[in-house]
Design a protein around this motif. Structure first.
Motif, PDB file in Angstrom:
ATOM      1  N   VAL A   1      -4.682  -2.968  -4.734  1.00 10.06           N
ATOM      2  CA  VAL A   1      -3.381  -2.908  -4.069  1.00 10.06           C
ATOM      3  C   VAL A   1      -2.220  -2.853  -5.057  1.00 10.06           C
ATOM      4  CG1 VAL A   1      -4.178  -3.983  -1.926  1.00 10.06           C
ATOM      5  CG2 VAL A   1      -3.372  -5.436  -3.810  1.00 10.06           C
ATOM      6  N   ASN A   2      -2.526  -2.582  -6.315  1.00  8.31           N
ATOM      7  CA  ASN A   2      -1.457  -2.419  -7.300  1.00  8.31           C
ATOM      8  C   ASN A   2      -1.714  -1.157  -8.116  1.00  8.31           C
ATOM      9  OD1 ASN A   2      -0.432  -2.945 -10.308  1.00  8.31           O
ATOM     10  ND2 ASN A   2       0.935  -4.028  -8.904  1.00  8.31           N
ATOM     11  N   GLY A   3      -0.841  -0.168  -7.970  1.00 11.66           N
ATOM     12  CA  GLY A   3      -1.043   1.110  -8.636  1.00 11.66           C
ATOM     13  C   GLY A   3      -0.841   1.055 -10.140  1.00 11.66           C
ATOM     14  N   THR A   4       0.023   0.161 -10.608  1.00 10.06           N
ATOM     15  CA  THR A   4       0.297   0.073 -12.049  1.00 10.06           C
ATOM     16  C   THR A   4      -0.949  -0.337 -12.824  1.00 10.06           C
ATOM     17  OG1 THR A   4       2.601  -0.519 -11.606  1.00 10.06           O
ATOM     18  CG2 THR A   4       1.729  -1.021 -13.793  1.00 10.06           C
ATOM     19  N   THR A   5      -1.573  -1.429 -12.418  1.00  4.87           N
ATOM     20  CA  THR A   5      -2.757  -1.909 -13.131  1.00  4.87           C
ATOM     21  C   THR A   5      -3.919  -0.929 -12.999  1.00  4.87           C
ATOM     22  OG1 THR A   5      -3.345  -3.252 -11.202  1.00  4.87           O
ATOM     23  CG2 THR A   5      -2.150  -4.339 -12.976  1.00  4.87           C
TER      24      THR A   5
ATOM     25  N   GLY B   1       0.763  -1.246   0.000  1.00  2.00           N
ATOM     26  CA  GLY B   1       0.000   0.000   0.000  1.00  2.00           C
ATOM     27  C   GLY B   1       0.790   1.288   0.000  1.00  2.00           C
ATOM     28  N   GLY B   2       2.109   1.231  -0.290  1.00  4.46           N
ATOM     29  CA  GLY B   2       2.871   2.476  -0.373  1.00  4.46           C
ATOM     30  C   GLY B   2       2.769   3.302   0.900  1.00  4.46           C
TER      31      GLY B   2
ATOM     32  N   GLU C   1      -2.774   5.870  -9.974  1.00  3.74           N
ATOM     33  CA  GLU C   1      -1.886   4.981  -9.226  1.00  3.74           C
ATOM     34  C   GLU C   1      -2.314   4.783  -7.780  1.00  3.74           C
ATOM     35  OE1 GLU C   1      -0.150   9.118  -8.525  1.00  3.74           O
ATOM     36  OE2 GLU C   1      -1.295   8.045 -10.065  1.00  3.74           O
ATOM     37  N   PHE C   2      -3.490   5.281  -7.418  1.00  2.97           N
ATOM     38  CA  PHE C   2      -3.928   5.197  -6.025  1.00  2.97           C
ATOM     39  C   PHE C   2      -4.409   3.798  -5.669  1.00  2.97           C
ATOM     40  CE2 PHE C   2      -3.665   9.676  -6.540  1.00  2.97           C
ATOM     41  CZ  PHE C   2      -3.418  10.174  -5.271  1.00  2.97           C
ATOM     42  N   ASN C   3      -4.230   3.457  -4.407  1.00  3.85           N
ATOM     43  CA  ASN C   3      -4.698   2.198  -3.837  1.00  3.85           C
ATOM     44  C   ASN C   3      -5.806   2.472  -2.827  1.00  3.85           C
ATOM     45  OD1 ASN C   3      -1.690   0.074  -3.571  1.00  3.85           O
ATOM     46  ND2 ASN C   3      -2.597   1.112  -5.316  1.00  3.85           N
TER      47      ASN C   3
ATOM     48  N   GLU D   1     -17.325  -1.540   8.409  1.00  2.00           N
ATOM     49  CA  GLU D   1     -16.518  -1.278   7.217  1.00  2.00           C
ATOM     50  C   GLU D   1     -15.632  -0.054   7.424  1.00  2.00           C
ATOM     51  OE1 GLU D   1     -18.866  -0.866   3.722  1.00  2.00           O
ATOM     52  OE2 GLU D   1     -20.108  -2.611   4.148  1.00  2.00           O
ATOM     53  N   THR D   2     -14.349  -0.217   7.112  1.00  2.00           N
ATOM     54  CA  THR D   2     -13.428   0.922   7.102  1.00  2.00           C
ATOM     55  C   THR D   2     -12.648   0.888   5.788  1.00  2.00           C
ATOM     56  OG1 THR D   2     -11.743  -0.375   8.269  1.00  2.00           O
ATOM     57  CG2 THR D   2     -13.162   1.040   9.606  1.00  2.00           C
ATOM     58  N   MET D   3     -12.356   2.061   5.254  1.00  2.00           N
ATOM     59  CA  MET D   3     -11.645   2.128   3.981  1.00  2.00           C
ATOM     60  C   MET D   3     -10.366   2.939   4.142  1.00  2.00           C
ATOM     61  SD  MET D   3     -12.973   3.607   0.301  1.00  2.00           S
ATOM     62  CE  MET D   3     -11.836   3.890  -1.064  1.00  2.00           C
ATOM     63  N   PHE D   4      -9.287   2.426   3.564  1.00  2.00           N
ATOM     64  CA  PHE D   4      -7.988   3.076   3.624  1.00  2.00           C
ATOM     65  C   PHE D   4      -7.544   3.412   2.203  1.00  2.00           C
ATOM     66  CE2 PHE D   4      -8.622   0.427   7.252  1.00  2.00           C
ATOM     67  CZ  PHE D   4      -8.218   1.208   8.309  1.00  2.00           C
ATOM     68  N   TYR D   5      -7.238   4.681   1.968  1.00  2.00           N
ATOM     69  CA  TYR D   5      -7.004   5.182   0.610  1.00  2.00           C
ATOM     70  C   TYR D   5      -5.748   6.036   0.588  1.00  2.00           C
ATOM     71  CZ  TYR D   5      -7.752   8.248  -3.465  1.00  2.00           C
ATOM     72  OH  TYR D   5      -7.601   8.963  -4.630  1.00  2.00           O
ATOM     73  N   GLY D   6      -4.973   5.911  -0.485  1.00  2.00           N
ATOM     74  CA  GLY D   6      -3.798   6.760  -0.609  1.00  2.00           C
ATOM     75  C   GLY D   6      -2.912   6.301  -1.745  1.00  2.00           C
ATOM     76  N   PRO D   7      -1.777   6.972  -1.933  1.00  2.00           N
ATOM     77  CA  PRO D   7      -0.850   6.595  -3.007  1.00  2.00           C
ATOM     78  C   PRO D   7      -0.235   5.236  -2.736  1.00  2.00           C
ATOM     79  CG  PRO D   7       0.136   8.255  -1.592  1.00  2.00           C
ATOM     80  CD  PRO D   7      -1.283   8.130  -1.154  1.00  2.00           C
ATOM     81  N   GLY D   8      -0.298   4.358  -3.729  1.00  2.00           N
ATOM     82  CA  GLY D   8       0.206   3.007  -3.545  1.00  2.00           C
ATOM     83  C   GLY D   8       1.626   2.801  -4.011  1.00  2.00           C
ATOM     84  N   ALA D   9       2.243   3.839  -4.531  1.00  2.00           N
ATOM     85  CA  ALA D   9       3.607   3.707  -5.039  1.00  2.00           C
ATOM     86  C   ALA D   9       4.273   5.074  -5.028  1.00  2.00           C
ATOM     87  CB  ALA D   9       3.590   3.127  -6.450  1.00  2.00           C
ATOM     88  N   GLY D  10       5.532   5.084  -5.425  1.00  2.00           N
ATOM     89  CA  GLY D  10       6.268   6.344  -5.481  1.00  2.00           C
ATOM     90  C   GLY D  10       7.318   6.429  -4.397  1.00  2.00           C
TER      91      GLY D  10
END
Length: 432
Positions: free
Chosen positions: A159-163, A134-135, A281-283, A294-303
């Motif tokens: 969980v993969n920013g590329t795809t 998750g970066g 590219e976000f996860n 339910e909880t959600m976690f969001y943010g940049p997955g790479a870099g």
């Protein structure tokens, strides 16, 4: 009481240089949080004479791993080499030397994480690995600490920013897969060899790590059902939109009394679901717990800097443990044996796109195949004929087992009235 903490950094690539930048720029903040400075004493690189854009002294770089791992004045090892063999050996050496380790290596943690965590326990050392999934998203720490009192029964997400970047470009900018992949590579979101990403292996490693932690068990890479995004066919994204869905490469892990099911594959996600609007590219990962819901976690997955931020967060946690004298006190032994469900025990709805001959009785024949396998259909649509004299049939099933789905697809491929199975997807959301 230590008056400073010295770090040995293994690797100075994209993530390693990001870690060095953060430690340098945020030194005053770190002193405020920990009470002592945190300094990089040695950095392992392949070429110590290479010119680098850094404020670090040249004599801090070395090509000799012993100068980093065996140095008695270095308190903590940070592994950001990448790859598997060298990284695993370095982590093992550091732990056996009594040094805590921070790693961003998902490959190592997915394949050898359980034995490395046991080794850390045996040597009373910390092993932190937040950045392996998750970066910049704090998923590992949330599962270990924030939701430690809850029983997690499901995880699902991107969980993969590329795809995700590629699919975003294909959907919103109508780019081909090849065009989107080229852009992802140019922007640094895809490797020169993108197969681990587009074939789903990268996401499968991350889901194995998350599921092991969430369910307190040992999930291995071979336990994950994997389909890559190369199975996405021309026109599928537009069809998904017509039915109110978005195509995403999604990871899913669920646990109940019968066992665990874990998968990575392209799926149809209902547009009303928040995961459908996670772009570029976000996860994002949904966590389902008995008490938290339910909880959600969001943010940049790479870099460089997002991943380096997670690594630095682990460095702070490891340093705090060292200063308090509680490093290596957390035990990692799994609580449950991992029973992986069979295909007959895994249920979902499925989208099937079949090319058939434009003849009388074909629809009746196909309907009989579904009926013979105990599957009922929620939607059946015939599209206009193509220039080869065939037509596309679109069918969305009610809930059936994965085994029923696979058996139906196999029979379709061997049915004379069928030109071929074009594509199929598990359907997330919508009516059951």
């Amino acid at each position: 009481m230590k008056n400073e903490i010295n770090i040995g950094l293994l690797g100075f690539g994209v993530v390693g240089s990001g870690v060095a930048t953060i430690l340098h720029k945020h030194q005053e903040d770190l002193i405020h949080k920990l009470g002592v400075p945190v300094k990089i004493k040695k950095i392992l690189v392949k070429d110590a004479t290479k010119k680098r854009d850094t404020e670090l002294s040249e004599d801090i770089f070395t090509i000799n791993a012993d100068e980093v791992i065996e140095d008695p004045t270095i308190d903590l090892i940070v592994e950001v080499i990448g790859g598997t063999t060298e990284a695993k050996q370095s982590i093992e050496r550091a732990l056996r030397a009594g040094k805590g380790v921070v790693t961003a290596n998902k490959d190592v943690m997915a394949q050898f994480g359980h034995e490395l965590l046991n080794l850390a326990d045996e040597n009373k050392c910390d092993l932190f690995y937040e950045a392996s999934v998750g970066g910049g998203i704090p998923l590992i720490r949330t599962l270990e600490d924030g939701l430690a009192s809850d029983r997690i029964w499901a995880l699902t997400g991107i969980v993969n920013g590329t795809t995700n970047f590629i699919l975003t470009k294909m959907k919103h900018e109508k780019k081909s897969y090849e065009e989107a992949l080229i852009e992802a590579t140019e922007l640094g979101f895809a490797e020169a060899d993108p197969s681990a990403d587009v074939d789903g292996i990268d996401a499968a490693r991350k889901m194995a790590i998350l599921a092991s932690l969430a369910f307190s068990t040992v999930v291995r890479l071979e336990d994950v059902f994997v389909r890559g995004m190369k199975d996405i066919r021309e026109g599928d994204l537009e069809l998904a939109e017509q039915f109110g869905f978005t195509v995403k490469m999604a990871g899913s892990a669920k646990k109940d009394d019968d066992g665990i099911e874990i998968s990575v594959e392209p799926v149809f996600i209902q547009n009303s679901h928040p995961l459908a609007s996670v772009n570029n590219e976000f996860n994002a990962v949904y966590v389902y717990g008995d008490t938290v819901g339910e909880t959600m976690f969001y943010g940049p997955g790479a870099g460089s800097l997002p991943t380096a931020t997670s690594v630095t967060g682990d460095i702070v946690a490891a340093c705090r443990n060292l200063l308090l004298g509680v490093n290596g006190k957390r035990l990692h032994a799994p609580r449950h044996f991992c029973t992986v469900k069979k295909d007959t025990q895994i249920f979902g709805r499925y989208f099937h796109r079949i090319s058939v001959k434009d003849e009388v009785g074909v629809l009746t024949k196909l309907a009989s195949i579904y009926s013979e396998h105990g599957a009922s259909l929620a939607t059946v649509i015939q599209r206009e004929g193509d220039r080869h004299g065939g037509v596309d049939l679109i069918m969305i099933t009610h809930h059936i087992s994965r085994q029923q789905h696979l058996d139906i697809m196999n029979e379709m491929r061997n049915t004379p009235e069928v030109n071929g199975v074009i594509s199929y997807y598990r359907v997330e959301g919508g009516n059951k």
